[in-house]
Enzyme design. Structure first.
Site, short mmCIF file in Angstrom:
data_model
loop_
_atom_site.label_atom_id
_atom_site.label_comp_id
_atom_site.label_asym_id
_atom_site.label_seq_id
_atom_site.Cartn_x
_atom_site.Cartn_y
_atom_site.Cartn_z
N GLY A 597 0.83 -1.20 0.00
CA GLY A 597 0.00 0.00 0.00
C GLY A 597 0.86 1.24 0.00
O GLY A 597 2.09 1.19 0.14
N GLY A 599 0.69 5.63 1.15
CA GLY A 599 0.01 6.77 1.75
C GLY A 599 0.82 8.02 1.52
O GLY A 599 1.81 8.03 0.78
N ASP A 726 -6.44 4.90 14.86
CA ASP A 726 -7.05 4.19 13.74
C ASP A 726 -7.24 2.72 14.10
O ASP A 726 -6.91 1.83 13.32
CB ASP A 726 -6.18 4.33 12.48
CG ASP A 726 -6.91 3.84 11.23
OD1 ASP A 726 -8.15 3.70 11.28
OD2 ASP A 726 -6.25 3.58 10.21
#
Length: 928
Positions: A597, A599, A726
């Site tokens: 991923g 970010g 989170d």
């Protein structure tokens, strides 16, 4: 029904002892001299109500001295308000709650106590939410037919059903609890309650099945001479204690031990001729005279001095002169000598009914803790301190309570099923009993004699002198501590002055500063620990290490300059950097694979780490690094995150394995779970429509195990003053044997793009998991993480459903602001949903801490997994169990368009922050 005390001064004690708890007549508060007792006469019933209704609980008990009633909700005291009223009477207490709300759901417990004991009964209240339209129609239809009933008009409630179920009325009528005799009595084991299950009546003859006199009274009938079963158990208890003392006394002969036990059993128990004939048979007078005058004269004389001869309740032996010369008697001489001789007591070990000192020599068979849990076998112990290899005597101890090495204050064991260290329910022997079994030091050691001499000298001092010595010692210790602190402060001051002088000197040597060779040399000189962790004092922010613009020349590498400068200033003084030391991984040991991923502040790749200290074989890792176009601030942010997680060491928190310098970039290497995250596991485990109750029970047990691990990890992070910000199932990685590790990779995975929302002037935020104060004010704390934990629990019990699914992110923000809580998942236990609602409390001070949550989940895991499962057969469409207002829009409705998925490439920031104060966003929208 048993008689009840009336309003006058007459107190009627129940004629039987069904469910009674007795105390001692000498207890505090028993001025009448009557033996204190208490009995619960009714049980609270479970109740299911609709919001807006009212519920009434009544708790009844009998006892003397006067009773005290306490009401609890979810283990906390019930507070009186306009809606909640409590009225106590002499033998009852009523709890009335009007205008019920879904937040009133929970466990309600009534505790009744007096000096005799404390009893309690518990009810589960579940309040279902009713839509406003239904409430309005009900109100209109019942406006002319009903009226509000005042609290004082509940007097007819006295005659209502006491709440006892029929099967509860008939079950265990004659069972006496272990605590029935009070705290001063040692409880009798379940196998030795030989009168339980028998209708007890004074004067009846019952076959003896006890333990103390089994050798002499087996298959014989004894008369019930006391008022209750517990007093008959006292006879066995006192006989066992007395015989153990006699068997351990070195001055009593073997023959007298046998004779004394036979005489005591036939004297303290009144032996009947048969069960139908209540005539008592006594000891033969001739045998009594022979024992007293010929066989054991000195022993009987010693017993008489201690008032152990006669007809008193404590007397072990009879007065021979009061015995009749009838031929129908018990020949104790022949009975005792025909039985097997009493075994000699091993002087180095303790008997089974009590322990001496700390219980080092205790070798009894008690295998139950004080809280009622069963002990685990010692051979299964994995403790490094207490195992069969270190203490071989535990090899044959099975699961009995012990105190190996005398490390604890009394016998203990590891309780099932969690393996916790708990003390056992073993009484301590009287101080003057078994003096030869007192704990002794190891032979040949002179320390024992010195300590005993010091103890004797201390005991011989006057109390005033003892107080003076203790005060002088405390004053002297404080003086030394003050001097030590002053010395440390002076040293730190000199050290800081010297460091500033050296830094000023080093800044005037640009040739050294700009030398990459010198930088590599100092790295090699300082070892394999990363210089950014070990060479910068902990109180210095990483951004302060950025060089000024006028000193920056063309960088030799695309990596950040302040990182290089941090390397170029090796401290001349030794710095305690254990808290920030990170293992450095060479590029040859790390293989970076595909991207997981991306970010704003970094990229995450999967990787393989080989030849490391943590694993002799290749292991899967997650590699986090900055993007190739990252700014100095972003690189500093990654550095700051490494600082944050470098000290983490917990089995339920992702661990930083080390850092690696590859292609002139700094890489953070984390452990990675190959089984994916918890959200993926939950989606796979979604049950079919025809799942059975057994599958629900198994799933709830597994979910509780997972939730407990998450709570343990979050409790650790909170203790380290870190806020996650989170917490969700996507950030909980799953390892072998369902091990859960908390991470923060979810923000970087594109598959979870719909879980985040780009807020105005802010980063991408998981609004569906955020509390009201976090959304509106940007305030993050342990309390906001607790809110997210409640949503995570909802995810688990809903098998990975998205919170507020069917509503857009902007609608979710409005729902949270208006206190529209998530509904109770299907087949979710009541206590779990009650915990969720507590986590979502509007007042952050009223939310539980992670320590409280962890403790509560662990205690629930010890109970039956199906303990709190309430079947939900009612139609759940349109209802909202967790809302305090109107119901949240039901899921999958056409009126709420699904949120459009956005791919995030910017705006994110590291999710775990040090919690020095409540974290808040600045006015300009920057999250740091």
């Amino acid at each position: 029904m048993s008689p009840r005390p009336e309003d006058d001064d007459l107190v009627i004690e129940p004629a039987d002892d069904e469910g009674l708890h007795y105390g001692n007549a000498s207890m505090e508060g028993t001025s009448t001299g009557q033996r204190p007792y208490i009995r619960l006469t009714s049980q609270l019933r479970n109740a299911t109500k609709s919001s807006g209704d009212e519920v009434r609980f009544k708790c009844e008990a009998l006892g003397t001295p006067p009773l005290k009633f306490i009401w609890l909700k979810n283990n906390g005291p019930v507070e009186k308000t306009k809606r909640v009223k409590i009225r106590d009477k002499e033998n009852s207490s009523r709890l009335v709650i009007t205008q019920l709300d879904v937040l009133d759901s929970g466990y309600y417990q009534c505790i009744v106590s007096n000096p005799a004991a404390s009893v309690n009964t518990t009810s589960v209240l579940r309040v279902n939410n009713v839509p406003d339209a239904v409430k309005l129609s009900q109100k209109k239809g019942s406006h002319h037919s009903t009226k509000h009933i005042a609290f004082d008009e509940y007097e007819d409630y006295e005659m209502m059903d006491r709440g006892r179920l029929p099967d509860e009325e008939d079950a265990d009528l004659y069972r006496v609890p272990d605590s029935a005799a009070g705290s001063n009595y040692a409880p009798v084991a379940v196998s030795e309650r030989w009168l339980d299950g028998i209708k007890y009546r004074v004067g009846d003859c019952v076959q003896y099945r006890g333990e103390a006199c089994r050798q002499y009274l087996s298959n014989k009938f004894v008369m019930m001479t006391n008022e209750s079963r517990e007093e008959m158990y006292d006879i066995d208890r006192n006989l066992r204690a007395a015989m153990l003392f006699i068997n351990g006394a070195p001055t009593i002969s073997q023959k007298c031990r046998q004779l004394s036990q036979a005489v005591a059993c036939h004297h303290m128990y009144k032996v009947c001729e048969s069960d139908s004939n209540n005539q008592i048979v006594s000891i033969c007078k001739h045998d009594c005279d022979v024992i007293q005058n010929d066989e054991c004269p000195s022993e009987l004389a010693l017993a008489a001095q201690h008032e152990l001869v006669g007809d008193t309740p404590k007397a072990l032996f009879p007065l021979c002169s009061r015995l009749s010369s009838t031929s129908n008697c018990i020949p104790v001489m022949s009975t005792a000598l025909q039985s097997s001789p009493v075994a000699e007591v091993n002087r180095g070990h303790l008997t089974h009914w009590c322990y001496v000192n700390s219980g080092t020599q205790y070798e009894g068979t008690v295998a139950q803790t004080s809280s009622g849990k069963q002990c685990a076998p010692w051979i299964d112990s994995t403790s490094r301190d207490f195992n069969v290899h270190r203490f071989p005597e535990l090899m044959n101890s099975k699961n009995y309570c012990r105190n190996p090495g005398g490390k604890k204050s009394r016998p203990w064991c590891y309780s099932k099923p969690m393996g916790q260290e708990e003390y056992c329910d073993v009484p301590q022997c009287p101080s003057d009993m078994y003096p030869h079994l007192n704990d002794k030091k190891v032979e040949g050691s002179t320390k024992g004699g010195v300590s005993e001499s010091v103890t004797a000298l201390w005991d011989s001092l006057d109390p005033t002198m003892q107080v003076a010595l203790v005060g002088g010692g405390v004053f002297f210790s404080l003086l030394l501590l003050l001097l030590f602190c002053c010395a440390c402060c002076c040293r730190a001051k000199k050290k800081s002055q010297k460091t500033r002088h050296q830094n000023a000197h080093c800044s005037s040597a640009p040739s050294v500063i700009n030398s990459a060779a010198n930088s590599a040399y100092y790295r090699k000189l300082n070892g394999t620990s990363t210089p950014i962790m070990g060479r910068v004092p902990p109180h210095v922010e990483m951004t302060s290490l950025l060089p000024s613009a006028q000193h920056l020349g063309p960088p030799p590498y695309p990596m950040d300059q302040h990182l290089q400068q941090a390397r170029r200033f090796p401290s001349q003084e030794p710095i305690d950097d254990n808290s920030y030391k990170v293992f450095e991984i060479t590029p040859s040991q790390l293989s970076v694979r595909e991207k997981i991923g991306e970010g704003q502040f970094g990229v995450v790749h999967s990787g393989i780490y080989t030849s490391g200290l943590f694993a002799p074989e290749p292991m899967a890792v997650a590699v986090k690094k900055c993007r190739h176009d990252a700014t100095n601030a972003e690189r500093a942010q990654l550095e700051q995150e490494i600082r944050a997680v470098a000290t983490f060491d917990h089995p339920n928190v992702i661990k930083l394995i080390g850092v690696c310098y590859m292609d002139n970039s700094l890489l953070a290497v984390f452990e990675y779970m190959v089984h994916g995250d918890l959200h993926e596991l939950l989606k796979v485990r979604v049950p079919p429509a025809d799942h059975d109750m057994g599958g629900i029970t198994e799933a709830n047990a597994e979910f509780l195990y997972i939730a407990t691990q998450i709570a343990l990890g979050m409790e650790y992070l909170a203790s380290m003053s870190f806020v996650h910000r989170d917490l969700a199932t996507r950030n909980c990685l799953v390892g072998d044997t369902r091990t859960i590790k908390i991470a923060d990779f979810g923000l970087m995975r594109t598959s979870y793009g719909s879980d985040y929302y780009k807020m105005l002037h802010r980063s991408w935020m998981p609004v569906r998991w955020m509390s009201k104060e976090a959304i509106e004010q940007g305030r993050f704390s342990e309390a906001s993480d607790v809110w997210s934990f409640g949503v995570t629990l909802w995810e688990i019990w809903s098998f990975g459903r998205q919170p507020y699914e069917g509503a857009s992110n902007q609608q979710v923000i409005e729902l949270v602001a208006n206190r529209h809580l998530l509904e109770c998942p299907h087949n979710c236990p009541t206590n779990i949903y009650s915990l969720m609602v507590e986590c979502w409390h509007e007042n952050i001070e009223r939310r539980p801490t992670f320590s409280e949550i962890r403790s509560r989940l662990q205690s629930w895991s010890l109970a039956s997994p199906a303990h709190s499962i309430l079947q939900q057969h009612n139609n759940r469409a349109g209802s909202h169990s967790g809302s305090s207002g109107a119901g949240r829009p039901p899921t999958h409705q056409r009126g709420y368009p699904s949120q459009k998925l956005h791919r995030r490439v910017e705006g994110a920031s590291p999710l775990m922050k040090r919690h020095d104060a409540n974290y808040a966003y600045s006015e300009d929208g920057d999250s740091d």
